[in-house]
Design an enzyme around this catalytic site. Structure first.
Site, PDB file in Angstrom:
ATOM      1  N   TYR A  46       0.838  -1.207   0.000  1.00  0.00           N
ATOM      2  CA  TYR A  46       0.000   0.000   0.000  1.00  0.00           C
ATOM      3  C   TYR A  46       0.876   1.263   0.000  1.00  0.00           C
ATOM      4  CZ  TYR A  46      -4.429  -2.330   1.460  1.00  0.00           C
ATOM      5  OH  TYR A  46      -5.577  -3.073   1.549  1.00  0.00           O
ATOM      6  N   GLY A  47       2.133   1.081   0.445  1.00  0.00           N
ATOM      7  CA  GLY A  47       2.980   2.247   0.721  1.00  0.00           C
ATOM      8  C   GLY A  47       3.348   3.064  -0.499  1.00  0.00           C
ATOM      9  N   CYS A  77      -1.302  -1.555  10.345  1.00  0.00           N
ATOM     10  CA  CYS A  77      -0.604  -1.031   9.166  1.00  0.00           C
ATOM     11  C   CYS A  77      -0.504   0.477   9.340  1.00  0.00           C
ATOM     12  CB  CYS A  77      -1.411  -1.380   7.919  1.00  0.00           C
ATOM     13  SG  CYS A  77      -0.741  -0.707   6.391  1.00  0.00           S
ATOM     14  N   ASN A  78       0.710   0.986   9.390  1.00  0.00           N
ATOM     15  CA  ASN A  78       0.895   2.437   9.552  1.00  0.00           C
ATOM     16  C   ASN A  78       0.323   3.196   8.366  1.00  0.00           C
ATOM     17  OD1 ASN A  78       2.966   2.928  11.970  1.00  0.00           O
ATOM     18  ND2 ASN A  78       3.428   0.990  10.978  1.00  0.00           N
ATOM     19  N   THR A  79       0.535   2.665   7.179  1.00  0.00           N
ATOM     20  CA  THR A  79       0.096   3.348   5.960  1.00  0.00           C
ATOM     21  C   THR A  79      -1.427   3.471   5.933  1.00  0.00           C
ATOM     22  OG1 THR A  79       1.964   2.247   4.898  1.00  0.00           O
ATOM     23  CG2 THR A  79       0.366   3.320   3.462  1.00  0.00           C
ATOM     24  N   CYS A 187       6.896   0.784  10.062  1.00  0.00           N
ATOM     25  CA  CYS A 187       6.047  -0.043   9.191  1.00  0.00           C
ATOM     26  C   CYS A 187       5.987  -1.401   9.878  1.00  0.00           C
ATOM     27  CB  CYS A 187       6.686  -0.157   7.812  1.00  0.00           C
ATOM     28  SG  CYS A 187       5.957  -1.433   6.763  1.00  0.00           S
ATOM     29  N   THR A 188       4.799  -1.985   9.957  1.00  0.00           N
ATOM     30  CA  THR A 188       4.669  -3.216  10.739  1.00  0.00           C
ATOM     31  C   THR A 188       5.377  -4.405  10.087  1.00  0.00           C
ATOM     32  OG1 THR A 188       2.503  -3.617   9.740  1.00  0.00           O
ATOM     33  CG2 THR A 188       2.548  -2.515  11.898  1.00  0.00           C
TER      34      THR A 188
HETATM   35  N1  DGL Z   1       2.663  -2.946   7.121  1.00  0.00           N
HETATM   36  C1  DGL Z   1       2.365  -1.747   6.368  1.00  0.00           C
HETATM   37  C2  DGL Z   1       2.702  -0.511   7.223  1.00  0.00           C
HETATM   38  O1  DGL Z   1       2.813  -0.622   8.425  1.00  0.00           O
HETATM   39  C3  DGL Z   1       3.016  -1.829   5.026  1.00  0.00           C
HETATM   40  C4  DGL Z   1       2.401  -0.982   4.011  1.00  0.00           C
HETATM   41  C5  DGL Z   1       2.615  -1.416   2.619  1.00  0.00           C
HETATM   42  O2  DGL Z   1       1.888  -2.289   2.163  1.00  0.00           O
HETATM   43  O3  DGL Z   1       3.449  -0.792   1.948  1.00  0.00           O
HETATM   44  O4  DGL Z   1       2.833   0.581   6.725  1.00  0.00           O
END
Ligand code: DGL
Length: 281
Positions: A46-47, A77-79, A187-188
């Site tokens: 998603y990032g 997910c931070n994003t 990011c997790t």
């Molecule tokens: N685990 C997601 C996070 O904490 C990853 C996002 C991604 O898919 O780029 O941002």
């Protein structure tokens, strides 16, 4: 929607495998709770996707979790948290726990007051992240870098190849050169790089991961709402993915050392990548 029962599962959502690092902490702190994990691996990462897509898709997947009867949701997910948590809270009548990069604990822990932050490009450009940075103005100098390519590598199960080490070295050397002594894993997915990071920078930078703090926040919210599972309940953990179940199953075994069945679920149609705004507005 009826109030789910106390033995209903907690939904845990991530774009892919990263949320498993949060699930691991939740299982350790709340062993009586049933968990329903969903990895939207078909659409990860998603990032680096349009922000409106991230918002619309997160809402779509979290609606699916709510429809499964979850009593609370953890946006692991931070994003997705940066771009969708407000919309989720306005839309779904459940306690929703988001995550954010651990800038505050990092500023408190840093002696040099120079902190490296590794997160996705989308997390770093969100208004919510800008507010977090502004709230810590003067506490530390934060050197923020997008970990381009790291989520893709971890999704493939690569947590320590020469290519991953070369990427990490490129991200971290400028932080070290500037005197950073603390690194925020924003990011997790990144906690799964811990062994590699300790080999590379152990003793020079302390690693800050907020998974355990998220689990404690979840425990507080369950207690406040009176929806914690009773001790003695027979909890289950269900692992679902929008991509291959066998890959999630292999990754759960490799990353969490847990043998579990995984299932593929279909949540379609996804919002169009270039017109996601129309889904919400
Ligand atoms: N685990 C997601 C996070 O904490 C990853 C996002 C991604 O898919 O780029 O941002």
């Amino acid at each position: 929607m009826n109030q789910p029962a106390n033995d209903a599962p907690i939904g845990i959502f991530d774009s892919g495998l990263g949320g498993l690092s949060v699930l691991r902490e939740i299982r350790a702190l709340l062993p009586h709770e049933s968990l329903l994990y969903i990895a939207d691996s078909k659409y990860a990462p998603y990032g680096e996707k349009p922000e409106r897509f991230v918002e619309a898709r997160t809402l779509q997947v979290c609606r699916w979790l709510a429809d499964q009867g979850c009593k609370a949701l953890v946006i692991a997910c931070n994003t997705a948290t940066v771009h969708a948590v407000q919309t989720l809270r306005e839309t779904l009548p459940l306690p929703i726990i988001g995550v954010e990069p651990g800038l505050k604990p990092a500023a408190a822990a840093s002696r040099s007051k120079v902190v490296g932050v590794l997160a996705t490009a989308n997390t770093l450009k969100g208004a919510k992240f800008a507010r977090l940075l502004a709230s810590l103005d003067g506490e530390s100098r934060f050197l923020c870098t997008a970990g381009i390519g790291l989520v893709d590598a971890i999704e493939r199960g690569d947590v320590g190849s020469a290519a991953v080490r070369a990427s990490l070295a490129g991200f971290l050397q400028p932080m070290l050169d500037a005197g950073a002594d603390t690194l925020v894993l924003g990011c997790t997915h990144y906690p799964f790089l811990t062994d590699t990071l300790v080999e590379m920078i152990g003793g020079r930078m302390a690693l800050i991961d907020t998974g355990a703090a998220v689990a404690r926040q979840l425990a507080r919210r369950l207690a406040e709402h009176g929806i914690a599972a009773a001790p003695g309940a027979a909890p289950f953990t269900r692992y679902a993915t929008t991509k291959e179940a066998s890959h999630l199953q292999d990754m759960v075994a490799a990353l969490l050392h847990v043998d579990a069945q995984a299932e593929t679920i279909v949540i379609e149609p996804a919002p169009p990548l270039d017109a996601a705004a129309h889904v919400l507005r």
